[in-house]
Design a protein around this motif. Structure first.
Motif, PDB file in Angstrom:
ATOM      1  N   VAL A  97       0.478  -0.897  -0.400  1.00 39.54           N
ATOM      2  CA  VAL A  97      -0.144  -0.185   0.066  1.00 39.54           C
ATOM      3  C   VAL A  97       1.262   1.068  -0.250  1.00 39.54           C
ATOM      4  CG1 VAL A  97      -1.917   1.439   1.376  1.00 39.54           C
ATOM      5  CG2 VAL A  97      -1.811  -1.232   1.026  1.00 39.54           C
ATOM      6  N   ALA A  98       0.785   2.320  -0.901  1.00 39.39           N
ATOM      7  CA  ALA A  98       1.287   3.602  -1.006  1.00 39.39           C
ATOM      8  C   ALA A  98       1.313   4.422  -0.352  1.00 39.39           C
ATOM      9  CB  ALA A  98       1.458   3.949  -2.320  1.00 39.39           C
ATOM     10  N   VAL A  99       1.486   5.178   0.883  1.00 41.74           N
ATOM     11  CA  VAL A  99       1.201   5.725   1.843  1.00 41.74           C
ATOM     12  C   VAL A  99       1.145   7.527   1.496  1.00 41.74           C
ATOM     13  CG1 VAL A  99       0.639   6.375   4.109  1.00 41.74           C
ATOM     14  CG2 VAL A  99       0.985   3.880   3.341  1.00 41.74           C
ATOM     15  N   GLN A 100       0.418   8.080   0.824  1.00 36.71           N
ATOM     16  CA  GLN A 100       1.184   9.713   0.208  1.00 36.71           C
ATOM     17  C   GLN A 100       0.099  11.041   1.433  1.00 36.71           C
ATOM     18  OE1 GLN A 100      -1.701  10.400  -3.067  1.00 36.71           O
ATOM     19  NE2 GLN A 100      -0.264   8.306  -4.211  1.00 36.71           N
ATOM     20  N   THR A 101       0.939  11.884   1.404  1.00 34.99           N
ATOM     21  CA  THR A 101       0.487  12.857   2.279  1.00 34.99           C
ATOM     22  C   THR A 101      -0.844  13.577   1.623  1.00 34.99           C
ATOM     23  OG1 THR A 101       2.499  13.832   1.742  1.00 34.99           O
ATOM     24  CG2 THR A 101       2.582  12.810   3.903  1.00 34.99           C
ATOM     25  N   GLU A 102      -1.026  13.687   0.928  1.00 32.08           N
ATOM     26  CA  GLU A 102      -2.024  14.482  -0.198  1.00 32.08           C
ATOM     27  C   GLU A 102      -2.925  13.568  -1.095  1.00 32.08           C
ATOM     28  OE1 GLU A 102      -2.496  17.424   0.206  1.00 32.08           O
ATOM     29  OE2 GLU A 102      -0.204  18.303   0.874  1.00 32.08           O
ATOM     30  N   LEU A 103      -4.115  14.044  -1.244  1.00 31.75           N
ATOM     31  CA  LEU A 103      -4.976  13.417  -2.179  1.00 31.75           C
ATOM     32  C   LEU A 103      -3.813  13.067  -3.496  1.00 31.75           C
ATOM     33  CD1 LEU A 103      -8.433  15.212  -1.272  1.00 31.75           C
ATOM     34  CD2 LEU A 103      -7.716  12.942  -0.907  1.00 31.75           C
ATOM     35  N   PRO A 104      -4.947  11.928  -4.332  1.00 36.09           N
ATOM     36  CA  PRO A 104      -4.242  11.869  -5.315  1.00 36.09           C
ATOM     37  C   PRO A 104      -5.184  12.533  -6.471  1.00 36.09           C
ATOM     38  CG  PRO A 104      -5.277   9.249  -3.895  1.00 36.09           C
ATOM     39  CD  PRO A 104      -5.662  10.774  -3.235  1.00 36.09           C
ATOM     40  N   ALA A 105      -4.370  13.045  -7.197  1.00 30.69           N
ATOM     41  CA  ALA A 105      -4.476  13.779  -8.074  1.00 30.69           C
ATOM     42  C   ALA A 105      -5.688  13.363  -8.791  1.00 30.69           C
ATOM     43  CB  ALA A 105      -3.334  14.848  -9.084  1.00 30.69           C
ATOM     44  N   GLU A 106      -5.517  11.862  -9.559  1.00 30.61           N
ATOM     45  CA  GLU A 106      -6.639  10.827 -10.106  1.00 30.61           C
ATOM     46  C   GLU A 106      -7.925  11.486 -10.520  1.00 30.61           C
ATOM     47  OE1 GLU A 106      -3.267   8.905  -9.698  1.00 30.61           O
ATOM     48  OE2 GLU A 106      -4.506   9.882  -8.413  1.00 30.61           O
ATOM     49  N   GLU A 107      -8.550  11.021 -11.508  1.00 33.22           N
ATOM     50  CA  GLU A 107     -10.534  10.748 -11.816  1.00 33.22           C
ATOM     51  C   GLU A 107     -10.499   9.727 -11.927  1.00 33.22           C
ATOM     52  OE1 GLU A 107     -11.629  14.264 -13.618  1.00 33.22           O
ATOM     53  OE2 GLU A 107     -10.350  15.837 -13.303  1.00 33.22           O
ATOM     54  N   ASN A 108     -12.021   9.220 -11.421  1.00 33.78           N
ATOM     55  CA  ASN A 108     -12.404   8.144 -12.184  1.00 33.78           C
ATOM     56  C   ASN A 108     -11.630   7.399 -11.302  1.00 33.78           C
ATOM     57  OD1 ASN A 108     -14.232   9.867 -12.732  1.00 33.78           O
ATOM     58  ND2 ASN A 108     -13.650   9.859 -14.894  1.00 33.78           N
TER      59      ASN A 108
END
Length: 249
Positions: A97-108
């Motif tokens: 699992v990748a843990v990011q500090t910001e919301l992903p920028a992708e859509e759908n």
């Protein structure tokens, strides 16, 4: 003047407890918390099994997401609190699992968005969900442990109302179809002043200016009440919402 025992209680409580993620094992024996009638994990598991991609918002230390394993290959967790992020990455690494500090920028992008006691950015959730995708969230309402604030002469925990009605209104306005709503106020009983102080230190938004020294007199009075009555009971505030992004025509 407080007794020596009261001073000992407050000094012990002021030591604090190290806490990462959303684990509160230190409450064992010091407080008794009732859970809502539903189980967030039991509701989330079948959704995870059917999903090809999952986003977990405000994952804490990754404890709950790890309990939902096996996870889809495309699983992303978001954690913005620097204190939690390393713990989440360490715990979730074995699951890929990748843990990011910001919301992903992708859509759908995600079939399932989870948020337990985390943010609920309605517009971003709609953007991130695939058509037909599902949101499952359990939230802490604005009345959570409000009696504790009152007992210590502190301001209310939240300046704005946050409950199932408000959340559902925001999700519907963003375009989601709400399919399940539940709301309860389970009790939490503190049996020792140490548990009260640990709670307030670990959840700093409950009383934002809290320090054991600043609230020393109020804590001493509450400690005396706990010993006299055998406990001090307040109400938590939890609500759960399940919603879906409509399938595009």
């Amino acid at each position: 003047m407080r007794s020596n025992r009261q001073g000992e209680d407050l000094n012990a409580a002021a030591t604090g407890a190290s806490m990462t993620g959303w684990e509160f094992a230190w409450l064992d024996g010091l407080a008794v918390a009732s859970e809502p009638s539903w189980s967030y994990l039991d509701l989330a598991r079948p959704l995870v099994r059917r999903a090809c991609s999952v986003l977990d918002l405000d994952t804490g230390g990754g404890e709950l997401l790890a309990e939902l394993a096996p996870l889809p290959p495309r699983t992303v967790a978001v954690e913005t609190w620097a204190r939690n992020t390393p713990a989440a990455r360490e715990r979730l690494a074995p699951f890929g699992v990748a843990v990011q500090t910001e919301l992903p920028a992708e859509e759908n992008e995600f079939d399932l968005v989870l948020s337990r006691h985390g943010r609920l950015p309605a517009a971003d959730i709609v953007r991130l969900l695939t058509p037909g995708g599902v949101l499952l969230t359990q939230q802490v309402g604005s009345d959570d442990l409000a009696e504790l604030n009152t007992s210590l002469g502190a301001p209310p925990p939240h300046p704005r109302r946050w409950d199932a009605e408000v959340a559902v209104g925001a999700l519907r306005a963003a375009g989601l179809h709400v399919t399940d709503v539940r709301e309860e106020h389970p009790p939490l009983t503190f049996h020792d002043i140490t548990a009260v102080v640990h709670q307030l230190r670990s959840v700093p938004w409950q009383i934002r200016d809290f320090t054991p020294l600043r609230y020393e007199r109020e804590l001493a009075r509450l400690s005396a009440t706990i010993r006299a009555r055998g406990g001090f009971t307040v109400r938590a505030h939890r609500f759960l919402v399940r919603a879906e992004r409509p399938t595009e025509a």
